[in-house]
Design an enzyme around this catalytic site. Structure first.
Site, PDB file in Angstrom:
ATOM      1  N   HIS A  21      35.232  42.314  35.886  1.00  0.00           N
ATOM      2  CA  HIS A  21      35.082  43.767  35.926  1.00  0.00           C
ATOM      3  C   HIS A  21      34.220  44.314  34.787  1.00  0.00           C
ATOM      4  O   HIS A  21      34.150  45.529  34.579  1.00  0.00           O
ATOM      5  CB  HIS A  21      36.455  44.437  35.946  1.00  0.00           C
ATOM      6  CG  HIS A  21      37.256  44.049  37.164  1.00  0.00           C
ATOM      7  ND1 HIS A  21      37.049  44.610  38.400  1.00  0.00           N
ATOM      8  CD2 HIS A  21      38.229  43.110  37.346  1.00  0.00           C
ATOM      9  CE1 HIS A  21      37.876  44.059  39.290  1.00  0.00           C
ATOM     10  NE2 HIS A  21      38.597  43.139  38.669  1.00  0.00           N
TER      11      HIS A  21
ATOM     12  N   GLU B 163      39.827  35.239  33.066  1.00  0.00           N
ATOM     13  CA  GLU B 163      40.374  35.419  34.408  1.00  0.00           C
ATOM     14  C   GLU B 163      39.303  36.063  35.285  1.00  0.00           C
ATOM     15  O   GLU B 163      38.976  37.241  35.121  1.00  0.00           O
ATOM     16  CB  GLU B 163      41.612  36.335  34.384  1.00  0.00           C
ATOM     17  CG  GLU B 163      42.210  36.531  35.774  1.00  0.00           C
ATOM     18  CD  GLU B 163      42.678  37.943  36.086  1.00  0.00           C
ATOM     19  OE1 GLU B 163      43.471  38.121  37.015  1.00  0.00           O
ATOM     20  OE2 GLU B 163      42.236  38.896  35.397  1.00  0.00           O
TER      21      GLU B 163
ATOM     22  N   ASP C 108      50.632  36.695  38.733  1.00  0.00           N
ATOM     23  CA  ASP C 108      50.047  37.570  39.742  1.00  0.00           C
ATOM     24  C   ASP C 108      50.216  37.056  41.167  1.00  0.00           C
ATOM     25  O   ASP C 108      49.821  37.736  42.113  1.00  0.00           O
ATOM     26  CB  ASP C 108      48.542  37.749  39.475  1.00  0.00           C
ATOM     27  CG  ASP C 108      48.249  38.623  38.267  1.00  0.00           C
ATOM     28  OD1 ASP C 108      49.111  39.468  37.918  1.00  0.00           O
ATOM     29  OD2 ASP C 108      47.177  38.462  37.669  1.00  0.00           O
TER      30      ASP C 108
ATOM     31  N   ASP D 218      41.548  39.056  30.299  1.00  0.00           N
ATOM     32  CA  ASP D 218      41.889  39.695  31.570  1.00  0.00           C
ATOM     33  C   ASP D 218      40.640  40.283  32.228  1.00  0.00           C
ATOM     34  O   ASP D 218      39.682  40.656  31.551  1.00  0.00           O
ATOM     35  CB  ASP D 218      42.873  40.840  31.238  1.00  0.00           C
ATOM     36  CG  ASP D 218      43.591  41.383  32.449  1.00  0.00           C
ATOM     37  OD1 ASP D 218      44.308  40.611  33.094  1.00  0.00           O
ATOM     38  OD2 ASP D 218      43.451  42.595  32.741  1.00  0.00           O
TER      39      ASP D 218
ATOM     40  N   ASP E  59      38.505  52.938  33.476  1.00  0.00           N
ATOM     41  CA  ASP E  59      37.551  51.857  33.220  1.00  0.00           C
ATOM     42  C   ASP E  59      36.636  52.199  32.048  1.00  0.00           C
ATOM     43  O   ASP E  59      35.852  53.149  32.099  1.00  0.00           O
ATOM     44  CB  ASP E  59      36.723  51.642  34.494  1.00  0.00           C
ATOM     45  CG  ASP E  59      36.105  50.266  34.530  1.00  0.00           C
ATOM     46  OD1 ASP E  59      36.852  49.297  34.768  1.00  0.00           O
ATOM     47  OD2 ASP E  59      34.888  50.162  34.302  1.00  0.00           O
TER      48      ASP E  59
ATOM     49  N   GLY F  91      38.037  33.390  44.772  1.00  0.00           N
ATOM     50  CA  GLY F  91      38.241  32.047  45.305  1.00  0.00           C
ATOM     51  C   GLY F  91      36.970  31.213  45.455  1.00  0.00           C
ATOM     52  O   GLY F  91      37.051  30.052  45.842  1.00  0.00           O
TER      53      GLY F  91
END
Ligand code: ABC
Ligand code: CA
Length: 530
Positions: A227, A247, A315, A223, A192, A251
């Site tokens: 994060h 992305e 995915d 992407d 990361d 939900g």
């Protein structure tokens, strides 16, 4: 006065490089998402491709170029390809990096997909057709093949200090963990990047500007957006200089909503889950879909307008891995094309592919033979064409939020004038009927169901009562909004001229260069009306 305001508005568009496309220029588009390694080979060969092996199967950028007719014939005017940068080589124990998400060097290309010239050739082949190129970019991490990683194998971030300390994300409710711990596992750790460090951040800002410029990208799919801290993104998007779609794999609209403030748009994951469960069986819950969409309309920055709407992606298990009832499939496939945002179709859905969870959902498309005269391919053609017709015949189609007019336990009526979509989840043994008292049409207006090419007439109040055989959806348009010389039910169409939609999606895109001016003119025209 007119000329002056006009010029002042158009000038910034003209000053941009030919295809640096903004969010507004993506609004009317439809995106075909493909996995580069699995879409087409350079020489048209059809090598075997066992998805369970997770190895390169041979798809290339030249392959994509050779199949642009196939994509454009379905009415798509944008293509999203796999990440293009150099990945880890060899078999990791979790297969090879055929999907492109395992970055090793952000400044080199993935040679399995072709050369710099090939990628440039793809961009220009798309632009010649008036189509857009969307690059997929990974900023959050670099992929390693050992644990701890051999940091010197990465480029340009080649020391441990360039990364957050190793910890795998195990608590998705802890946002600091989500941002600063690692994805992947001990076999392929996704190291990361320390995006709290200004040098790293600035390198990434410079990199995205270069990447978009070097390969004339018109938009980027980003992407792993959740994060990295939110305030990293606005300047990243600014440096990209083109449409950005993120992305954020979650939900909940309350979690995803704030990201619509820092990027142009997001992939509409929150709608994806209830969409899938609504149509996957006759017991699916349609009201959950309705509620979610209404939440998204009020939570996202621009409502649902700029989201990317999808039924499948790389995915998640394909829809047809869960049901092969073609009526259900056709209803679910209709959704992305009749809602507020930009539709995205994942390659292979049109060929009826049934792959389950990753890696099974990444089948080689060449094994289908790219047959175009097939029910689902035709369904996609119709859906793209009818959307373009709706856009052409109503200047505010793209900015009018959809409304649910009548919902029952097994039917939905979705209105987005001039279009009325009648969906159901009864399946192929059902004969659904819809009663929509105030559909907004003129009294006794002649309508066409573009899915079956049948006539329907509005009642004296502009309402609609209709039913379908075999559970298939109906998508209604005024006959006057379809062009007599178009490709959609032309025998029932009564429209002609520019306001009535060509019904031919391909004709909605112009030659290279012209399209940006056309979009600018259209934007200027609607601006003048304000
Ligand atoms: C593959 C398999 C794994 C296997 C691994 C060895 O190989 O999928 O099962 O363990 C790339 C490859 C993948 C590969 C991964 C990891 O790398 O394509 O084949 O996995 O090596 C993006 C891309 C994706 C890509 C990467 C990595 C990121 O689209 O193709 O994967 O660059 C998380 C990330 C998301 C990421 C996704 C794969 O993982 O957030 O960006 N996608 C929860 C979490 C999500 C999480 C998701 C899946 O699980 O909240 O953050 O996504 O793990 C909803 C909830 C959600 C919940 C979902 C499942 O349910 O609201 O929160 O998501 O209801
Ligand atoms: Ca991170």
């Amino acid at each position: 006065m007119f000329a002056l305001r006009f010029a002042a508005f158009v000038a910034p568009f003209i000053a941009l490089p030919a295809f640096a496309a903004s969010a507004d220029e993506w609004r009317s588009r439809a995106i075909y998402q493909l996995v580069t390694d699995r879409f087409a080979t350079s020489n048209g060969s059809s090598p075997p491709c066992d998805t369970s092996q997770r190895v390169y199967c041979g798809g290339t950028w030249q392959g994509v170029i050779s199949k642009l007719d196939y994509i454009q014939n379905m009415g798509f005017d944008a293509v999203w390809i796999s990440p293009v940068v150099a990945n880890v080589e060899g078999n990791t124990g979790e297969g090879e990096a055929f999907h492109g998400y395992w970055t090793r060097d952000i400044n080199s290309l993935n040679e399995h997909f072709g050369s710099t010239d090939d990628l440039n050739a793809l961009a220009s082949a798309l632009h010649t057709r008036g189509m857009f190129l969307m690059l997929d970019v990974v900023v959050n991490h670099m992929a390693a093949t050992s644990n701890p990683p051999d940091y010197s194998s990465f480029s340009p971030f080649n020391t441990q200090a360039d990364f957050h300390l190793e910890c795998f994300i195990d608590d998705y409710n802890n946002q600091t963990d989500v941002e600063q711990c690692w994805l992947g596992d001990t076999t392929v750790p996704l190291a990361d990047l320390n995006t709290e460090n200004d040098d790293i951040v600035n390198t990434m800002y410079t990199w995205i500007k270069g990447l978009v410029g070097n390969y004339s990208a018109d938009g980027v799919r980003i992407d792993t957006v959740k994060h990295i801290r939110k305030d990293f993104w606005p300047q990243f998007a600014q440096n990209a200089g083109v449409f950005t779609i993120g992305e954020v794999l979650d939900g909940n609209t309350s979690y995803v909503g704030p990201y619509t403030q820092v990027l142009d748009s997001v992939l509409d994951y929150p709608t994806f889950y209830p969409l899938t469960s609504a149509f996957v069986s006759p017991t699916g819950n349609l009201s959950s879909l309705v509620e979610l969409v209404q939440q998204a309309q009020s939570t996202y920055k621009d409502g649902e307008f700029m989201t990317g709407s999808f039924l499948e992606n790389h995915d998640n298990p394909r829809f047809q891995s869960m049901t092969q009832d073609q009526a259900l499939v056709k209803n679910a496939m209709t959704w992305p094309f009749i809602q507020d945002g930009v539709p995205i179709l994942y390659y292979g859905q049109e060929q009826g592919y049934t792959g389950g969870a990753d890696p099974a959902n990444r089948e080689a498309l060449w094994l289908s033979g790219y047959v175009e005269d097939k029910p689902l391919v035709n369904h996609v053609k119709t859906l793209n064409a009818v959307r373009k017709s709706a856009i052409a015949s109503n200047g505010s189609f793209l900015t009018t939020p959809l409304k649910f007019l009548a919902t029952t336990s097994s039917t939905l009526a979705v209105s987005k004038p001039p279009l009325l979509a009648l969906l159901s989840n009864g399946g192929n043994a059902s004969s659904p009927s819809w009663s929509v008292p105030n559909a907004g049409y003129a009294a006794n207006e002649p309508l066409v169901d573009v899915v079956s090419c049948a006539s329907v007439t509005a009642d004296s109040n502009g309402g609609v009562s209709a039913s379908s055989q075999g559970g298939v959806p109906m998508v209604l348009m005024p006959a006057s909004a379809l062009n007599k010389s178009g490709s959609v039910c032309s025998n029932l169409a009564t429209g002609s001229g520019s306001g009535s939609g060509s019904g031919n999606a391909a004709s909605a895109v112009g030659a290279s260069g012209g399209i940006i001016l056309a979009a600018a003119l259209a934007a200027a025209a609607s601006y003048m009306l304000l």
